[in-house]
Design an enzyme around this catalytic site. Structure first.
Site, PDB file in Angstrom:
ATOM      1  N   ASN A  10      37.077  46.052  22.411  1.00 48.17           N
ATOM      2  CA  ASN A  10      35.915  45.230  22.066  1.00 48.17           C
ATOM      3  C   ASN A  10      34.702  46.158  22.107  1.00 48.17           C
ATOM      4  OD1 ASN A  10      33.839  43.448  21.758  1.00 48.17           O
ATOM      5  ND2 ASN A  10      34.156  42.382  23.724  1.00 48.17           N
ATOM      6  N   TRP A  11      34.265  46.553  20.917  1.00 43.89           N
ATOM      7  CA  TRP A  11      33.156  47.524  20.862  1.00 43.89           C
ATOM      8  C   TRP A  11      31.796  46.887  21.128  1.00 43.89           C
ATOM      9  CZ3 TRP A  11      34.670  50.783  15.897  1.00 43.89           C
ATOM     10  CH2 TRP A  11      35.694  51.674  16.247  1.00 43.89           C
ATOM     11  N   LYS A  12      31.760  45.562  21.184  1.00 43.77           N
ATOM     12  CA  LYS A  12      30.482  44.847  21.383  1.00 43.77           C
ATOM     13  C   LYS A  12      29.471  45.363  20.348  1.00 43.77           C
ATOM     14  CE  LYS A  12      31.929  44.109  26.106  1.00 43.77           C
ATOM     15  NZ  LYS A  12      31.605  43.883  27.502  1.00 43.77           N
ATOM     16  N   HIS A 104      33.841  34.863  24.616  1.00 39.96           N
ATOM     17  CA  HIS A 104      33.514  35.984  25.514  1.00 39.96           C
ATOM     18  C   HIS A 104      32.361  35.582  26.430  1.00 39.96           C
ATOM     19  CE1 HIS A 104      32.249  39.891  26.962  1.00 39.96           C
ATOM     20  NE2 HIS A 104      33.457  40.319  26.619  1.00 39.96           N
ATOM     21  N   GLU A 106      29.814  37.063  27.329  1.00 40.36           N
ATOM     22  CA  GLU A 106      28.474  37.383  26.802  1.00 40.36           C
ATOM     23  C   GLU A 106      28.027  36.324  25.787  1.00 40.36           C
ATOM     24  OE1 GLU A 106      29.508  41.391  25.711  1.00 40.36           O
ATOM     25  OE2 GLU A 106      29.764  41.827  27.839  1.00 40.36           O
ATOM     26  N   GLU A 176      38.883  37.497  31.839  1.00 38.87           N
ATOM     27  CA  GLU A 176      37.879  38.517  32.128  1.00 38.87           C
ATOM     28  C   GLU A 176      36.943  37.994  33.217  1.00 38.87           C
ATOM     29  OE1 GLU A 176      37.297  41.359  28.549  1.00 38.87           O
ATOM     30  OE2 GLU A 176      35.951  39.675  28.287  1.00 38.87           O
ATOM     31  N   GLY A 182      31.816  45.470  32.636  1.00 36.10           N
ATOM     32  CA  GLY A 182      30.775  46.481  32.515  1.00 36.10           C
ATOM     33  C   GLY A 182      30.180  46.925  33.840  1.00 36.10           C
ATOM     34  N   SER A 222      36.292  46.328  33.178  1.00 35.19           N
ATOM     35  CA  SER A 222      36.341  47.693  33.719  1.00 35.19           C
ATOM     36  C   SER A 222      37.746  48.297  33.718  1.00 35.19           C
ATOM     37  CB  SER A 222      35.720  47.742  35.124  1.00 35.19           C
ATOM     38  OG  SER A 222      34.347  47.370  35.062  1.00 35.19           O
ATOM     39  N   GLY A 243      36.158  47.122  26.996  1.00 37.60           N
ATOM     40  CA  GLY A 243      34.821  47.378  26.477  1.00 37.60           C
ATOM     41  C   GLY A 243      34.517  48.859  26.525  1.00 37.60           C
ATOM     42  N   GLY A 244      33.751  49.274  27.523  1.00 36.74           N
ATOM     43  CA  GLY A 244      33.229  50.636  27.610  1.00 36.74           C
ATOM     44  C   GLY A 244      34.257  51.733  27.396  1.00 36.74           C
TER      45      GLY A 244
END
Ligand code: 13P
Length: 263
Positions: A10-12, A104, A106, A176, A182, A222, A243-244
């Site tokens: 998930n590159w956001k 999600h 966010e 999640e 993150g 994470s 993500g990251g």
């Protein structure tokens, strides 16, 4: 029950078309000749879908490129019309999109999406034969307040309201915990496994034992090359939503390699 793990990047709001191209070229050269017992998915921003589709699904793309699936990070609950800024499921289909991340945290916390909106989007996605990656998870306050199970049960029940068993079979759940997204703080393997087993038990209550045994439940929050193997070794964890650590081809690849080697 053997479930094929699914690893989704998930590159956001990272990577426009040119960075997407850099990533894909590097990732494909690193995966050349390797096969994983895992499904690999990339969810770029909308603006990079066309470039990603071209890189992965045109005739000139290599065999290992075709193996990577494309996800969108959101979709509209409406078909078409005066909805400024929205993207419809049929538009996504034109970019070889097969999955769509919905619910999600966010989207829930920053953009005010409710269980009801998420449910409408899941139905809309299924109408277009897109596979939802349906995200759920509790905040730290909810966990510490002893409300983990109530929160997850509500999110699952409301999010999947009137979703048929057939459509559930095309859905992936992503657990999640919000406090792990993150932050560098990962749920321990035990915390993650407990939550996943609970999620599967709620699906069993709603749909029965067989759909519950079949549904894939990803962990997100994470995930890194260093913790992927331990998390993926848990019996109810079927891949990761990353993500990251999925912004770099090497670490995304290491997560897949470390996480699927334990299957
Ligand atoms: P991080 O892997 O950066 O914690 O993000 C997790 C996530 O939100 C994936 O959807």
């Amino acid at each position: 029950m053997s479930r094929k793990p699914i690893f989704a990047a998930n590159w956001k709001m990272h990577k426009g078309p040119s960075e997407t191209e850099d990533f894909v070229k590097s990732f494909l050269s690193k995966t050349q000749g390797k096969t994983f017992h895992a499904e690999i998915v990339i969810a770029p921003p909308f603006a990079s879908l066309a470039r990603l589709a071209e890189l992965l699904h045109t005739a000139s793309a290599g065999q290992n490129a075709h193996a990577i699936q494309i996800a969108a990070q959101n979709c509209s609950e409406y078909d078409a019309g005066a909805y400024t800024g929205e993207v419809s499921v049929l538009m996504l289909r034109e970019f070889y999109v097969h999955y769509v991340i919905l619910g999600h945290s966010e989207r829930r916390s920053i953009f005010g999406e409710t269980d009801k909106t998420i449910n409408a989007k899941i139905h809309k996605a299924r109408e277009a034969n897109l596979k939802p990656i349906f995200c759920i998870g509790e905040t730290l306050a909810e966990r510490e307040g002893g409300n983990l199970e109530t929160v997850l049960r509500t999110q699952i029940t409301e999010g999947l309201r009137d979703v048929s068993e057939k459509d559930l079979a095309e859905t992936v759940i992503a657990y999640e915990p919000v406090w792990a997204i993150g932050t560098g703080v990962t749920a321990t393997a035990e915390q993650a496994q407990d939550a996943h087993a609970f999620v599967r038990s709620v699906i069993a209550e709603l749909y029965g034992a067989e759909p519950a045994a079949k549904i894939r439940i990803q962990y997100g929050g994470s995930v890194k090359p260093g913790n992927a193997a331990e998390l993926m070794a848990c019996p109810d964890i079927d891949g990761a939503l990353i993500g990251g650590a999925a912004l770099e081809p090497q670490s995304f690849l290491e997560i897949i390699a470390n996480g699927s080697a334990t299957e």
